[in-house]
Scaffold this active site. Structure first.
Site, PDB file in Angstrom:
ATOM      1  N   HIS A 101     -49.129 -33.204-102.830  1.00  0.00           N
ATOM      2  CA  HIS A 101     -48.666 -31.834-102.905  1.00  0.00           C
ATOM      3  C   HIS A 101     -49.203 -30.720-101.491  1.00  0.00           C
ATOM      4  O   HIS A 101     -50.441 -31.311-101.179  1.00  0.00           O
ATOM      5  CB  HIS A 101     -47.995 -31.404-103.691  1.00  0.00           C
ATOM      6  N   HIS A 103     -49.366 -26.554-100.049  1.00  0.00           N
ATOM      7  CA  HIS A 103     -49.093 -25.637-100.708  1.00  0.00           C
ATOM      8  C   HIS A 103     -48.800 -24.800 -99.284  1.00  0.00           C
ATOM      9  O   HIS A 103     -49.401 -25.221 -98.200  1.00  0.00           O
ATOM     10  CB  HIS A 103     -50.219 -24.809-100.853  1.00  0.00           C
TER      11      HIS A 103
END
Length: 182
Positions: A101, A103
């Protein structure tokens, strides 16, 4: 491939609800439930990849282009003063969710968010040792396409091609809050 025990896989498939900002066939972008700042969002691939090093090159390329487009929309819509794009690999690097992922952390002049890097100095001796160690690995990036990068090269050349796309930011309701076309 999906991991049935992965929370991010469940968010990507819609089995767990999220405050979705954007979605396409490969990715979902949603607000972080424990935000570091106002507007903190996460980009996840819908397929399960533990970290950056497991991503196939196409997904890796698309992830960076998506981060660029969503980040630009955030800057324009949220009127933040800056934006951290952060991606951790491995527990020692701060990765707590073992599904790749990115951010996107909007930054504001008066926020209290701190990202701290140790203030060390690189010595010439250490630089030479690192280059020798990494250079001896005979790095060669060959993705069966154009880019070729040899570690230690003074003029790396990498090209990324992305098609035109529209990005629509949506708040927790269903009304668009902004539209970005790139």
């Amino acid at each position: 491939m999906k991991d049935e025990n992965c929370i991010f896989c469940k968010i990507g498939s819609g089995d767990i609800p999220s405050y979705k900002l954007y979605e396409d066939e490969d990715f979902k972008v949603f607000l972080d439930l424990s935000p570091t700042s106002y507007g903190h969002a996460l980009i996840i691939p819908k397929e399960h990849y533990k970290n950056l090093f497991e991503l196939d090159d196409t997904i890796a390329s698309k992830a960076l282009v998506l981060a660029k487009k969503v980040g630009a929309a955030m800057m324009n819509t949220l009127h933040c003063d800056g934006l951290n794009v952060l991606q951790n690999n491995g527990e020692a690097a701060g990765q707590t969710m073992f599904h790749f992922h990115i951010h996107l952390i909007p930054r504001y002049k008066e926020d209290d968010t701190k990202i701290i890097f140790a203030e060390n100095s690189l010595t010439e001796d250490d630089a030479k040792k690192i280059i020798d160690k990494l250079g001896s690995a005979n790095w060669k990036l060959d993705t069966n396409s154009n880019p070729v990068l040899k570690f230690g090269s003074t003029e790396p050349s990498v090209s990324v091609t992305a098609s035109s796309a529209s990005l629509q930011m949506v708040n927790s309701g269903s009304q668009p809050t902004s539209m970005l076309t790139v």
